[in-house]
Motif scaffolding. Structure first.
Motif, mmCIF file in Angstrom:
data_model
loop_
_atom_site.group_PDB
_atom_site.id
_atom_site.type_symbol
_atom_site.label_atom_id
_atom_site.label_comp_id
_atom_site.label_asym_id
_atom_site.label_seq_id
_atom_site.Cartn_x
_atom_site.Cartn_y
_atom_site.Cartn_z
ATOM 1 N N THR A 182 0.838 -1.199 0.000
ATOM 2 C CA THR A 182 0.000 0.000 0.000
ATOM 3 C C THR A 182 0.870 1.244 0.000
ATOM 4 N N CYS A 183 0.465 2.240 -0.758
ATOM 5 C CA CYS A 183 1.141 3.534 -0.777
ATOM 6 C C CYS A 183 0.260 4.570 -0.087
ATOM 7 N N GLU A 184 0.878 5.471 0.656
ATOM 8 C CA GLU A 184 0.135 6.513 1.368
ATOM 9 C C GLU A 184 0.724 7.884 1.056
ATOM 10 N N VAL A 185 -0.089 8.916 1.272
ATOM 11 C CA VAL A 185 0.382 10.294 1.285
ATOM 12 C C VAL A 185 0.105 10.833 2.680
ATOM 13 N N GLN A 186 1.121 11.400 3.307
ATOM 14 C CA GLN A 186 0.957 11.936 4.653
ATOM 15 C C GLN A 186 1.267 13.429 4.664
ATOM 16 N N ALA A 187 0.543 14.161 5.501
ATOM 17 C CA ALA A 187 0.755 15.593 5.694
ATOM 18 C C ALA A 187 1.213 15.836 7.119
ATOM 19 N N TYR A 188 2.301 16.607 7.275
ATOM 20 C CA TYR A 188 2.874 16.917 8.584
ATOM 21 C C TYR A 188 2.905 18.433 8.783
ATOM 22 N N ASP A 189 2.817 18.848 10.025
ATOM 23 C CA ASP A 189 3.000 20.249 10.358
ATOM 24 C C ASP A 189 4.446 20.640 10.015
ATOM 25 N N ALA A 190 4.599 21.684 9.187
ATOM 26 C CA ALA A 190 5.932 22.063 8.726
ATOM 27 C C ALA A 190 6.800 22.606 9.848
ATOM 28 N N ASN A 191 6.198 23.089 10.936
ATOM 29 C CA ASN A 191 6.968 23.640 12.049
ATOM 30 C C ASN A 191 7.398 22.593 13.065
ATOM 31 N N THR A 192 6.593 21.540 13.215
ATOM 32 C CA THR A 192 6.836 20.590 14.302
ATOM 33 C C THR A 192 7.009 19.144 13.858
ATOM 34 N N GLY A 193 6.527 18.804 12.660
ATOM 35 C CA GLY A 193 6.535 17.418 12.226
ATOM 36 C C GLY A 193 5.341 16.616 12.705
ATOM 37 N N GLY A 194 4.391 17.264 13.376
ATOM 38 C CA GLY A 194 3.194 16.554 13.819
ATOM 39 C C GLY A 194 2.339 16.098 12.651
ATOM 40 N N LEU A 195 1.828 14.874 12.728
ATOM 41 C CA LEU A 195 1.011 14.318 11.655
ATOM 42 C C LEU A 195 -0.328 15.044 11.590
ATOM 43 N N ARG A 196 -0.736 15.445 10.384
ATOM 44 C CA ARG A 196 -1.992 16.157 10.187
ATOM 45 C C ARG A 196 -3.041 15.286 9.502
ATOM 46 N N TRP A 197 -2.713 14.739 8.349
ATOM 47 C CA TRP A 197 -3.675 13.847 7.712
ATOM 48 C C TRP A 197 -2.974 12.756 6.923
ATOM 49 N N VAL A 198 -3.731 11.710 6.610
ATOM 50 C CA VAL A 198 -3.222 10.557 5.875
ATOM 51 C C VAL A 198 -4.207 10.220 4.769
ATOM 52 N N PHE A 199 -3.680 9.960 3.589
ATOM 53 C CA PHE A 199 -4.481 9.395 2.503
ATOM 54 C C PHE A 199 -3.938 8.006 2.197
ATOM 55 N N HIS A 200 -4.811 7.012 2.277
ATOM 56 C CA HIS A 200 -4.425 5.635 1.989
ATOM 57 C C HIS A 200 -4.677 5.367 0.507
ATOM 58 N N GLY A 201 -3.602 5.213 -0.242
ATOM 59 C CA GLY A 201 -3.712 4.976 -1.673
ATOM 60 C C GLY A 201 -3.950 3.516 -1.997
ATOM 61 N N PRO A 202 -3.945 3.185 -3.290
ATOM 62 C CA PRO A 202 -4.210 1.798 -3.689
ATOM 63 C C PRO A 202 -3.004 0.902 -3.478
ATOM 64 N N LYS A 203 -3.245 -0.394 -3.535
ATOM 65 C CA LYS A 203 -2.180 -1.383 -3.481
ATOM 66 C C LYS A 203 -1.676 -1.679 -4.891
ATOM 67 N N GLN A 204 -0.405 -2.033 -4.994
ATOM 68 C CA GLN A 204 0.117 -2.490 -6.282
ATOM 69 C C GLN A 204 -0.491 -3.853 -6.586
ATOM 70 N N THR A 205 -1.218 -3.946 -7.686
ATOM 71 C CA THR A 205 -1.976 -5.164 -7.964
ATOM 72 C C THR A 205 -1.183 -6.211 -8.724
ATOM 73 N N GLY A 206 -0.277 -5.785 -9.598
ATOM 74 C CA GLY A 206 0.467 -6.738 -10.411
ATOM 75 C C GLY A 206 1.873 -6.946 -9.908
ATOM 76 N N PRO A 207 2.630 -7.829 -10.559
ATOM 77 C CA PRO A 207 4.021 -8.053 -10.157
ATOM 78 C C PRO A 207 4.910 -6.845 -10.443
ATOM 79 N N LEU A 208 4.535 -6.035 -11.434
ATOM 80 C CA LEU A 208 5.213 -4.788 -11.730
ATOM 81 C C LEU A 208 4.217 -3.640 -11.639
ATOM 82 N N GLN A 209 4.724 -2.428 -11.705
ATOM 83 C CA GLN A 209 3.845 -1.263 -11.643
ATOM 84 C C GLN A 209 3.038 -1.138 -12.931
ATOM 85 N N ALA A 210 1.953 -0.393 -12.851
ATOM 86 C CA ALA A 210 0.993 -0.330 -13.954
ATOM 87 C C ALA A 210 1.676 0.104 -15.249
#
Length: 470
Positions: free
Chosen positions: A346-374
């Motif tokens: 699974t691939c994710e995109v994460q957003a952090y506070d630029a001043n502190t590094g605190g986690l703000r939000w997470v987007f859970h992307g799709p899984k790689q379905t095949g043996p290679l990338q699309a």
């Protein structure tokens, strides 16, 4: 600086940014010319000048891109023999929203409606990096160690400089700043990841002459130089060590990194800081670790002092973007994380506070379905017969870009191009109001940072250029 009235138009153009005064005769006869030229240059501010956008707010646009990607595709382009006959990389936009595309077989220019205006072929030299446009020219480097400048208007070759050493087949960025072209070079062993670029080269943008060479402590990968001001630049090597140099090649400081490691990621600038990424395990260990192999995101001030660092739950294998995003105050660090080329990961995109590094939000992307990338397995035969490398094998995500309304645009290795925003600020990016996507049916290279213009988005998958208009 004083310019004699007998100065040619070319000399005036070269010197106009440095002009402080003119003699009386030039004030009468040449001043209008200089003023007109300066006004024209201001009018021609490029919408997306490099693969990572514009100085000084790299990866952040002054305009909005269309959010509803599935409804706003305007046109697309792939190789006329079929989509797999080349590999497509980075996009840039000029002041008229003409689109410039780098591909394995050369450079191309399209108008805003998709008409091909010119193409410049480079094979057997293969282009791997995103290009940059600067003062009427477009610049790119190739795997045979060539760096070239073309006329933006005609595609005519202006100069070609042979570095006498190869440039690697990773996905970096050719960048230009204050008349200097920056590229990586010196593809050879050793490195934690086999052959890699061991040198940073600077060239004169006007004639291609090599100005200086710098060799960092570890090789660079997906080289991405960025400019905090008009006199210096920063970049990271493959271990996450950050360097700040003058435009003359003098080292000002270096900091961080984990020796013996490798990342597909790069540095980012914003909030008065440099953000760098590294993996916490060596490449050989990474090959046998799960998708949850941790990495590190580090923030340094412009003097090289570490301000904070956090551990990422997955490998941070691309460059972050720093900007204002919807639903949150201040600036955020947008970081794609993923262990690429791993079926089921699974691939994710994460957003952090630029001043502190605190986690703000997470987007859970799709899984790689095949043996290679699309798109990689499907196109191997066509690419090989066309003289380009058989597979893209890119990062898990494209480099992210942020529009002026705080929407994040990023492409995923399984095919979707995403528009993301945490509009309600609840820490989750879900639902039709916060997630829009378009299936490109192919992965996106690390240098495929979406280019954002006025209600326009241009991005290349590994085989096709897509342009969306709002």
């Amino acid at each position: 600086m004083r310019i004699p009235c007998r100065a040619t138009i070319g000399a005036v153009i070269v010197a106009v940014s440095a002009v402080a005064s003119f003699d009386d005769e030039c004030d009468r006869s040449g001043g209008n010319l200089l003023q007109s030229f300066a006004q024209a240059r201001r009018a021609e501010k490029y919408a997306w000048q490099s693969g990572r956008g514009n100085f000084p707010n790299f990866a952040v646009a002054e305009a909005n891109g269309p959010f509803n990607l599935s409804e706003t595709l305007s046109w697309s382009w792939h190789h006329p023999k079929g989509r797999f006959h080349t590999l497509t990389w980075g996009t840039v936009l000029d002041h008229q929203l003409n689109v410039y595309l780098s591909a394995a077989d050369g450079l191309r220019k399209f108008d805003v409606d998709g008409q091909l205006l010119w193409e410049h072929h480079t094979l057997p030299a293969i282009l791997m990096n995103a290009p940059a446009i600067y003062q009427g020219s477009i610049f790119a480097s190739d795997t045979l160690g060539g760096v070239r400048a073309l006329s933006m208007s005609t595609g005519k070759l202006l100069w070609h400089s042979n570095l006498s050493m190869p440039i690697g087949e990773d996905n970096g960025f050719t960048m230009v700043h204050e008349g200097v072209v920056f590229t990586a070079a010196g593809w050879r062993d050793p490195s934690p990841m086999g052959p890699a670029n061991h040198m940073v080269k600077a060239l004169n943008a006007s004639d291609g002459q090599i100005l200086w060479t710098y060799e960092p402590d570890a090789p660079v990968w997906n080289f991405l130089p960025l400019f905090p001001d008009r006199d210096t630049f920063v970049f990271q090597d493959m271990t996450g060590r950050v360097y700040r140099l003058s435009l003359q090649g003098k080292l000002l400081w270096k900091a961080g990194g984990k020796p013996g490691t490798w990342t597909d990621g790069g540095a980012a600038l914003g909030n008065g800081m440099v953000y760098a990424v590294n993996n916490n395990n060596p490449p050989k260990q990474l090959m046998f670790h799960s998708e949850h192999s941790p990495g590190t995101l580090s923030a340094y001030d412009l003097n090289g002092t570490l301000k904070w660092k956090i551990t990422t739950p997955r490998p941070p294998n691309n460059a972050p973007a720093i900007g204002k995003v919807q639903g949150w105050s201040g600036l955020s660090v947008i970081l794609p994380i993923c262990k690429q080329v791993m079926q089921g990961a699974t691939c994710e995109v994460q957003a952090y506070d630029a001043n502190t590094g605190g986690l703000r939000w997470v987007f859970h992307g799709p899984k790689q379905t095949g043996p290679l990338q699309a798109g990689d397995f499907e196109g191997m035969v066509d690419r090989t017969t066309s003289g380009v490398r058989p597979a893209c094998l890119p990062n898990g995500w494209s480099a992210p870009s942020i529009s002026s309304d705080g929407t994040v645009f990023v492409g995923n290795e399984n095919g979707p191009m995403f528009a993301l925003r945490d509009a309600d600020g609840d820490g989750r990016v879900v639902g039709n109001d916060e997630v829009s996507s378009f299936d490109a049916k192919a992965a996106f290279s690390g240098s495929a940072s979406p280019a954002i213009g006025n209600n326009l988005l241009a991005v290349a998958s590994c085989d096709t250029l897509f342009v969306f208009k709002g």
